[in-house]
Design a protein around this motif. Structure first.
Motif, mmCIF file in Angstrom:
data_model
loop_
_atom_site.group_PDB
_atom_site.id
_atom_site.type_symbol
_atom_site.label_atom_id
_atom_site.label_comp_id
_atom_site.label_asym_id
_atom_site.label_seq_id
_atom_site.Cartn_x
_atom_site.Cartn_y
_atom_site.Cartn_z
ATOM 1 N N GLY A 46 -2.381 81.358 32.910
ATOM 2 C CA GLY A 46 -3.717 81.215 32.342
ATOM 3 C C GLY A 46 -4.834 81.129 33.361
ATOM 4 O O GLY A 46 -5.971 80.773 33.025
ATOM 5 N N TYR A 47 -4.544 81.453 34.606
ATOM 6 C CA TYR A 47 -5.548 81.482 35.677
ATOM 7 C C TYR A 47 -6.753 82.314 35.249
ATOM 8 O O TYR A 47 -6.607 83.448 34.798
ATOM 9 N N LEU A 48 -7.969 81.749 35.355
ATOM 10 C CA LEU A 48 -9.173 82.439 34.904
ATOM 11 C C LEU A 48 -9.743 83.304 36.025
ATOM 12 O O LEU A 48 -10.361 82.796 36.965
ATOM 13 N N ASN A 49 -9.514 84.593 35.910
ATOM 14 C CA ASN A 49 -9.958 85.555 36.918
ATOM 15 C C ASN A 49 -11.347 86.066 36.527
ATOM 16 O O ASN A 49 -11.505 87.149 35.992
ATOM 17 N N LEU A 50 -12.373 85.246 36.789
ATOM 18 C CA LEU A 50 -13.738 85.565 36.356
ATOM 19 C C LEU A 50 -14.383 86.622 37.249
ATOM 20 O O LEU A 50 -14.342 86.521 38.473
ATOM 21 N N ASP A 51 -14.965 87.626 36.613
ATOM 22 C CA ASP A 51 -15.600 88.717 37.340
ATOM 23 C C ASP A 51 -17.087 88.429 37.509
ATOM 24 O O ASP A 51 -17.931 88.930 36.771
ATOM 25 N N ILE A 52 -17.406 87.583 38.488
ATOM 26 C CA ILE A 52 -18.804 87.232 38.746
ATOM 27 C C ILE A 52 -19.074 87.463 40.235
ATOM 28 O O ILE A 52 -18.763 86.608 41.070
ATOM 29 N N PRO A 53 -19.614 88.639 40.582
ATOM 30 C CA PRO A 53 -19.831 88.958 41.996
ATOM 31 C C PRO A 53 -20.864 88.055 42.648
ATOM 32 O O PRO A 53 -21.842 87.656 42.014
ATOM 33 N N GLU A 54 -20.638 87.717 43.899
ATOM 34 C CA GLU A 54 -21.601 86.941 44.666
ATOM 35 C C GLU A 54 -22.624 87.881 45.287
ATOM 36 O O GLU A 54 -22.380 89.072 45.443
ATOM 37 N N SER A 55 -23.772 87.318 45.634
ATOM 38 C CA SER A 55 -24.823 88.107 46.266
ATOM 39 C C SER A 55 -24.679 88.056 47.784
ATOM 40 O O SER A 55 -24.319 87.030 48.348
ATOM 41 N N LYS A 56 -24.962 89.187 48.410
ATOM 42 C CA LYS A 56 -25.034 89.227 49.870
ATOM 43 C C LYS A 56 -26.469 89.579 50.232
ATOM 44 O O LYS A 56 -26.969 90.650 49.878
ATOM 45 N N ILE A 57 -27.139 88.668 50.920
ATOM 46 C CA ILE A 57 -28.545 88.868 51.276
ATOM 47 C C ILE A 57 -28.637 89.196 52.762
ATOM 48 O O ILE A 57 -28.172 88.425 53.606
ATOM 49 N N ILE A 58 -29.206 90.359 53.075
ATOM 50 C CA ILE A 58 -29.343 90.806 54.456
ATOM 51 C C ILE A 58 -30.722 90.416 54.969
ATOM 52 O O ILE A 58 -31.740 90.714 54.334
ATOM 53 N N LEU A 59 -30.759 89.737 56.124
ATOM 54 C CA LEU A 59 -32.018 89.291 56.720
ATOM 55 C C LEU A 59 -32.299 90.060 58.001
ATOM 56 O O LEU A 59 -31.368 90.489 58.700
ATOM 57 N N ASP A 60 -33.584 90.233 58.325
ATOM 58 C CA ASP A 60 -33.931 90.836 59.615
ATOM 59 C C ASP A 60 -33.969 89.755 60.689
ATOM 60 O O ASP A 60 -33.634 88.593 60.429
ATOM 61 N N GLU A 61 -34.387 90.127 61.894
ATOM 62 C CA GLU A 61 -34.366 89.168 63.016
ATOM 63 C C GLU A 61 -35.330 88.005 62.803
ATOM 64 O O GLU A 61 -35.209 86.955 63.459
#
Length: 351
Positions: A46-61
């Motif tokens: 019954g493991y809940l394999n939730l499909d909720i992608p995380e955000s990847k935020i790209i920053l400049d210098e």
């Protein structure tokens, strides 16, 4: 190693990488095979394999957000995830039966009333989380997720189920972990990141050093600390999670500030009494208020989570594809506003 290199090896995507790590290839293949077995076993429980992608935020210098996208994962990530879960369960069960002072990661079963609220939405798509007030099992949730996997509702239902579940926390008493369908669970695998991990590493080390023979006075002292640190760690986790979300919202709004006027296709992620939230492919989410949905009044149906136009009978529901225009983005307010450009893309395609 890196997740990227392991993925290339497992999928024969890069001859140079395969050659570089040639002597470890058999080990990686064995790890992959074991992770598949472990995951399948969890899913059956019954493991809940939730499909909720995380955000990847790209920053400049200078720390400014220049891109926002989904954080991509592969089965290389899954291998480590499954091994970590197994290590955490094994350690938690061992020290539970030793009756040792310990900090467990606790995730109790959700409230029946909340499940019924979720079922009101699921009813519209012919599904239901089957349970009773005294019989709530994770398998009932995972069964629904399995049925909707690969459909337009997969991500929406994952998010709804996540909102239905209780928040996990730390406790000195073992109460199991509903989300991963485990009777015994702790955070053992990341002592450099979480204090509870470090605390139980110290407990384990002391037990090993003293031959699993701890005097009563010391047990009471450790138990008191376990209770104290469980409570404080749970509180600081809440603060850290809140800060992380707010920082993410600031950076997403900052990224969208120069996108005002641009148009995108998004998915209706939430319906409220004042409008609807739309999530873009990049994971950026914005609100379309009623006044930005065209020249008509919309009726909010709380049970079905829909909006229906009073004049045109046009209906919006969670999971619908819509075209939006960025109306406003202000990082100081962590606010992103959209306006509706045209009618539901799904309805247009039908025509």
């Amino acid at each position: 190693m890196s997740y990227t290199d392991i993925n290339k090896i497992l999928n024969n995507l890069d001859e140079e990488v395969i050659k570089k790590y040639n002597k470890y290839i058999d080990n990686f293949k064995l790890m992959e095979e074991l992770a598949v077995i472990l995951k399948q076993r969890r899913l059956e429980q019954g493991y809940l394999n939730l499909d909720i992608p995380e955000s990847k935020i790209i920053l400049d210098e200078n720390g400014k957000a220049i891109d926002v996208k989904k954080y991509e994962t592969t089965f290389a990530n899954e291998i480590i995830e499954q091994f970590m879960l197994t290590a955490n369960e094994t350690v938690a069960e061992k020290f539970y039966w030793l009756e040792a002072p310990f900090i467990y990661r606790v995730h109790e079963e959700p409230e029946y009333d909340k499940i019924q609220e979720t079922n009101k939405f699921l009813f519209n798509i012919g599904e239901k989380i089957k349970c009773s007030n005294d019989n709530i099992k994770p398998k009932a949730f995972s069964d629904v997720l399995d049925k909707l996997k690969g459909t337009e509702y997969e991500k929406v239902i994952s998010t709804l189920i996540l909102r239905t579940l209780k928040v996990a926390r730390y406790e000195a008493e073992n109460k199991g972990h509903f989300g991963i369908a485990s009777k015994y669970y702790c955070h053992f695998t990341s002592p450099i990141r979480r204090y509870p991990d470090l605390f139980i590493h110290r407990i384990i080390s002391e037990y090993i050093k003293k031959g699993y023979n701890i005097d009563e006075e010391r047990l009471e002292e450790l138990q008191s600390k376990a209770e104290k640190y469980s409570e404080s760690s749970s509180e600081t986790e809440k603060n850290a999670t809140k800060a992380e979300r707010e920082a993410e919202d600031i950076k997403k709004a900052e990224f969208m500030e120069d996108k005002v006027g641009e148009e995108y296709i998004g998915i209706v992620s939430s319906i409220t009494a004042f409008g609807m939230f739309v999530e873009l492919e990049s994971t950026v989410e914005g609100l379309i208020r009623f006044e930005n949905m065209g020249n008509e009044y919309f009726i909010y149906d709380e049970n079905r989570k829909t909006l229906t136009g009073e004049r045109t009978n046009r209906r919006f529901k969670i999971g619908d594809q819509v075209k939006i225009r960025v109306l406003e983005a202000k990082k100081e307010l962590r606010k992103i506003a959209f306006e509706l450009v045209e009618e539901d893309v799904n309805e247009q395609e039908d025509k």
